[in-house]
Design a protein around this motif. Structure first.
Motif, PDB file in Angstrom:
ATOM      1  N   VAL A  30       0.763  -1.211  -0.012  1.00 13.97           N
ATOM      2  CA  VAL A  30      -0.111   0.133   0.060  1.00 13.97           C
ATOM      3  C   VAL A  30       0.874   1.107  -0.093  1.00 13.97           C
ATOM      4  O   VAL A  30       1.886   1.205   0.886  1.00 13.97           O
ATOM      5  CB  VAL A  30      -0.784  -0.020   1.148  1.00 13.97           C
ATOM      6  CG1 VAL A  30      -1.638   1.407   1.141  1.00 13.97           C
ATOM      7  CG2 VAL A  30      -2.005  -1.099   1.354  1.00 13.97           C
ATOM      8  N   ILE A  31       0.638   2.020  -0.927  1.00 14.52           N
ATOM      9  CA  ILE A  31       1.872   3.239  -1.125  1.00 14.52           C
ATOM     10  C   ILE A  31       0.975   4.603  -1.119  1.00 14.52           C
ATOM     11  O   ILE A  31       0.127   4.599  -1.908  1.00 14.52           O
ATOM     12  CB  ILE A  31       2.535   3.164  -2.515  1.00 14.52           C
ATOM     13  CG1 ILE A  31       3.142   1.728  -2.626  1.00 14.52           C
ATOM     14  CG2 ILE A  31       3.434   4.364  -2.789  1.00 14.52           C
ATOM     15  CD1 ILE A  31       3.908   1.403  -3.718  1.00 14.52           C
ATOM     16  N   LEU A  32       1.398   5.363  -0.232  1.00 15.30           N
ATOM     17  CA  LEU A  32       0.744   6.697  -0.246  1.00 15.30           C
ATOM     18  C   LEU A  32       1.544   7.637   0.486  1.00 15.30           C
ATOM     19  O   LEU A  32       2.797   7.235   0.986  1.00 15.30           O
ATOM     20  CB  LEU A  32      -0.577   6.665   0.870  1.00 15.30           C
ATOM     21  CG  LEU A  32      -0.452   5.730   2.139  1.00 15.30           C
ATOM     22  CD1 LEU A  32       0.792   6.496   3.068  1.00 15.30           C
ATOM     23  CD2 LEU A  32      -1.872   5.790   2.758  1.00 15.30           C
ATOM     24  N   ALA A  33       1.138   8.861   0.321  1.00 13.54           N
ATOM     25  CA  ALA A  33       2.233  10.058   1.135  1.00 13.54           C
ATOM     26  C   ALA A  33       1.961  10.522   2.477  1.00 13.54           C
ATOM     27  O   ALA A  33       0.581  10.671   2.832  1.00 13.54           O
ATOM     28  CB  ALA A  33       2.172  11.453   0.018  1.00 13.54           C
ATOM     29  N   GLU A  39       6.831   9.489   0.336  1.00 18.12           N
ATOM     30  CA  GLU A  39       6.075   8.247  -0.047  1.00 18.12           C
ATOM     31  C   GLU A  39       6.395   7.164   1.089  1.00 18.12           C
ATOM     32  O   GLU A  39       7.623   6.891   1.368  1.00 18.12           O
ATOM     33  CB  GLU A  39       6.457   8.071  -1.364  1.00 18.12           C
ATOM     34  CG  GLU A  39       5.760   6.685  -1.919  1.00 18.12           C
ATOM     35  CD  GLU A  39       6.096   6.361  -3.331  1.00 18.12           C
ATOM     36  OE1 GLU A  39       5.422   6.994  -4.129  1.00 18.12           O
ATOM     37  OE2 GLU A  39       6.949   5.541  -3.574  1.00 18.12           O
ATOM     38  N   LEU A  40       5.341   6.550   1.463  1.00 20.80           N
ATOM     39  CA  LEU A  40       5.332   5.523   2.574  1.00 20.80           C
ATOM     40  C   LEU A  40       4.880   4.161   1.789  1.00 20.80           C
ATOM     41  O   LEU A  40       3.987   4.226   0.910  1.00 20.80           O
ATOM     42  CB  LEU A  40       4.707   5.769   3.649  1.00 20.80           C
ATOM     43  CG  LEU A  40       5.237   7.101   4.394  1.00 20.80           C
ATOM     44  CD1 LEU A  40       4.055   7.303   5.629  1.00 20.80           C
ATOM     45  CD2 LEU A  40       6.630   7.077   4.867  1.00 20.80           C
ATOM     46  N   ARG A  41       5.473   3.029   2.262  1.00 17.15           N
ATOM     47  CA  ARG A  41       5.072   1.857   1.617  1.00 17.15           C
ATOM     48  C   ARG A  41       4.779   0.922   2.728  1.00 17.15           C
ATOM     49  O   ARG A  41       5.601   0.643   3.599  1.00 17.15           O
ATOM     50  CB  ARG A  41       6.327   1.269   0.709  1.00 17.15           C
ATOM     51  CG  ARG A  41       6.487   2.080  -0.364  1.00 17.15           C
ATOM     52  CD  ARG A  41       7.475   1.614  -1.121  1.00 17.15           C
ATOM     53  NE  ARG A  41       8.137   2.289  -2.399  1.00 17.15           N
ATOM     54  CZ  ARG A  41       9.013   2.140  -3.119  1.00 17.15           C
ATOM     55  NH1 ARG A  41       9.736   0.970  -2.802  1.00 17.15           N
ATOM     56  NH2 ARG A  41       9.301   2.825  -4.159  1.00 17.15           N
ATOM     57  N   TYR A  42       3.673   0.018   2.822  1.00 17.62           N
ATOM     58  CA  TYR A  42       3.580  -0.895   3.764  1.00 17.62           C
ATOM     59  C   TYR A  42       2.999  -1.900   3.154  1.00 17.62           C
ATOM     60  O   TYR A  42       2.012  -2.114   2.257  1.00 17.62           O
ATOM     61  CB  TYR A  42       2.173  -0.502   4.689  1.00 17.62           C
ATOM     62  CG  TYR A  42       2.477   0.892   5.195  1.00 17.62           C
ATOM     63  CD1 TYR A  42       3.020   0.997   6.625  1.00 17.62           C
ATOM     64  CD2 TYR A  42       2.083   2.165   4.713  1.00 17.62           C
ATOM     65  CE1 TYR A  42       3.009   2.487   7.299  1.00 17.62           C
ATOM     66  CE2 TYR A  42       2.234   3.237   5.419  1.00 17.62           C
ATOM     67  CZ  TYR A  42       2.964   3.475   6.381  1.00 17.62           C
ATOM     68  OH  TYR A  42       3.143   4.667   6.932  1.00 17.62           O
ATOM     69  N   ARG A  43       3.616  -3.151   3.621  1.00 20.74           N
ATOM     70  CA  ARG A  43       3.253  -4.494   3.037  1.00 20.74           C
ATOM     71  C   ARG A  43       2.013  -5.158   3.611  1.00 20.74           C
ATOM     72  O   ARG A  43       2.021  -5.211   4.825  1.00 20.74           O
ATOM     73  CB  ARG A  43       4.559  -5.428   2.972  1.00 20.74           C
ATOM     74  CG  ARG A  43       4.389  -6.588   2.181  1.00 20.74           C
ATOM     75  CD  ARG A  43       5.799  -7.516   1.946  1.00 20.74           C
ATOM     76  NE  ARG A  43       7.032  -6.666   1.743  1.00 20.74           N
ATOM     77  CZ  ARG A  43       7.138  -6.464   0.420  1.00 20.74           C
ATOM     78  NH1 ARG A  43       6.541  -6.853  -0.511  1.00 20.74           N
ATOM     79  NH2 ARG A  43       8.402  -5.609   0.197  1.00 20.74           N
ATOM     80  N   ASP A 136      -3.396   9.472  -7.528  1.00 18.35           N
ATOM     81  CA  ASP A 136      -2.003   9.820  -7.214  1.00 18.35           C
ATOM     82  C   ASP A 136      -1.870   9.966  -5.568  1.00 18.35           C
ATOM     83  O   ASP A 136      -0.653  10.356  -5.056  1.00 18.35           O
ATOM     84  CB  ASP A 136      -1.625  11.065  -7.801  1.00 18.35           C
ATOM     85  CG  ASP A 136      -2.577  12.258  -7.803  1.00 18.35           C
ATOM     86  OD1 ASP A 136      -3.055  12.139  -6.789  1.00 18.35           O
ATOM     87  OD2 ASP A 136      -2.472  13.327  -8.478  1.00 18.35           O
ATOM     88  N   ARG A 137      -2.946   9.653  -4.942  1.00 25.38           N
ATOM     89  CA  ARG A 137      -3.103   9.923  -3.420  1.00 25.38           C
ATOM     90  C   ARG A 137      -2.618   8.491  -2.776  1.00 25.38           C
ATOM     91  O   ARG A 137      -2.000   8.600  -1.797  1.00 25.38           O
ATOM     92  CB  ARG A 137      -4.007  10.560  -3.102  1.00 25.38           C
ATOM     93  CG  ARG A 137      -4.458  10.759  -1.739  1.00 25.38           C
ATOM     94  CD  ARG A 137      -5.845  11.403  -1.209  1.00 25.38           C
ATOM     95  NE  ARG A 137      -6.027  11.266   0.212  1.00 25.38           N
ATOM     96  CZ  ARG A 137      -7.207  11.787   0.665  1.00 25.38           C
ATOM     97  NH1 ARG A 137      -8.231  12.041  -0.133  1.00 25.38           N
ATOM     98  NH2 ARG A 137      -7.629  11.851   2.154  1.00 25.38           N
ATOM     99  N   ILE A 138      -3.072   7.409  -3.470  1.00 15.41           N
ATOM    100  CA  ILE A 138      -2.950   6.229  -2.764  1.00 15.41           C
ATOM    101  C   ILE A 138      -3.221   4.978  -3.859  1.00 15.41           C
ATOM    102  O   ILE A 138      -4.001   5.264  -4.742  1.00 15.41           O
ATOM    103  CB  ILE A 138      -3.859   6.028  -1.668  1.00 15.41           C
ATOM    104  CG1 ILE A 138      -3.656   4.520  -1.045  1.00 15.41           C
ATOM    105  CG2 ILE A 138      -5.361   6.133  -2.088  1.00 15.41           C
ATOM    106  CD1 ILE A 138      -4.408   4.431   0.394  1.00 15.41           C
TER     107      ILE A 138
END
Length: 177
Positions: A30-33, A39-43, A136-138
């Motif tokens: 899951v990628i969002l700002a 930019e942050l990434r969570y598996r 472009d938000r998530i």
DNA sequence: AACACGATTTCG
DNA sequence: GAAATCGTGTTT
């Protein structure tokens, strides 16, 4: 070690049956700002499938309402709702238009619990209906991770009739959750 | 307009 | 085991 640039999941990933999409979301990102634009990434480590109007545990079993409307659309959009007056549940809509299905994201790496992960990521009702394929938000990315997983009954749906409450439609990455 | 309840979490 | 807390669907 080169960091792998995740590829955004396209429409075709989401328009399949939820029993394929839910397990396939394990290991995806899951990628969002964040609030500062970083930019942050969570598996994703745990998901649950909610499958159509006949599934008594699925909100769409109540029919088409303002809340369940998005689940009747083609896969790829976000379905979020408030539970117990305080926790936002983050779901990903799946299947073709007209067939209401959604995948509840129950846990992210380091953030076990659907209510807790939403709080950590700042997910709330403003995300309802956002398209993960074009926003472009998530969005959700694939970096090639394909984890082994196990299945189990869904949680918190004791009110649902059989055989729905017994379905093993919960998916967990092995050795996590 | 009023009521019942929930795909959870936290505290005692 | 029980409270917290409020949007949504259902009933009046």
């Amino acid at each position: 070690m080169d960091a792998i640039t995740p590829t955004r999941l396209g429409r075709g990933f989401y328009t399949r049956d939820v029993l394929e999409v839910a397990p396939d979301l394990l290991g995806k990102l899951v990628i969002l700002a964040d609030s500062e634009g970083k930019e942050l990434r969570y598996r994703i480590t745990e998901t649950e499938a909610y499958r159509g109007e006949e599934d008594r545990a699925c909100h769409a079993s109540k029919g088409r309402t303002s809340r369940t409307e998005i689940m009747f659309h083609a896969g790829g959009s976000i379905y979020v709702y408030l539970i117990y007056g305080m926790y936002w549940m983050f779901n990903v809509v799946s299947s073709e238009a007209g067939i209401p299905q959604a995948v509840l994201i129950r846990a992210l790496e380091g953030y076990p619990g659907p209510g807790k992960l939403s709080r950590a990521l700042g997910i709330d009702g403003s995300l309802y209906g956002i398209d993960l394929v074009s926003s472009d938000r998530i969005w959700i990315g694939d970096d090639g991770n394909i984890p082994a997983y196990i299945t189990a009954p869904r949680i918190g749906i004791e009110y649902a009739a059989s055989p729905w409450k017994e379905k093993d439609w919960r998916y967990l990455v092995k050795n996590e959750g």
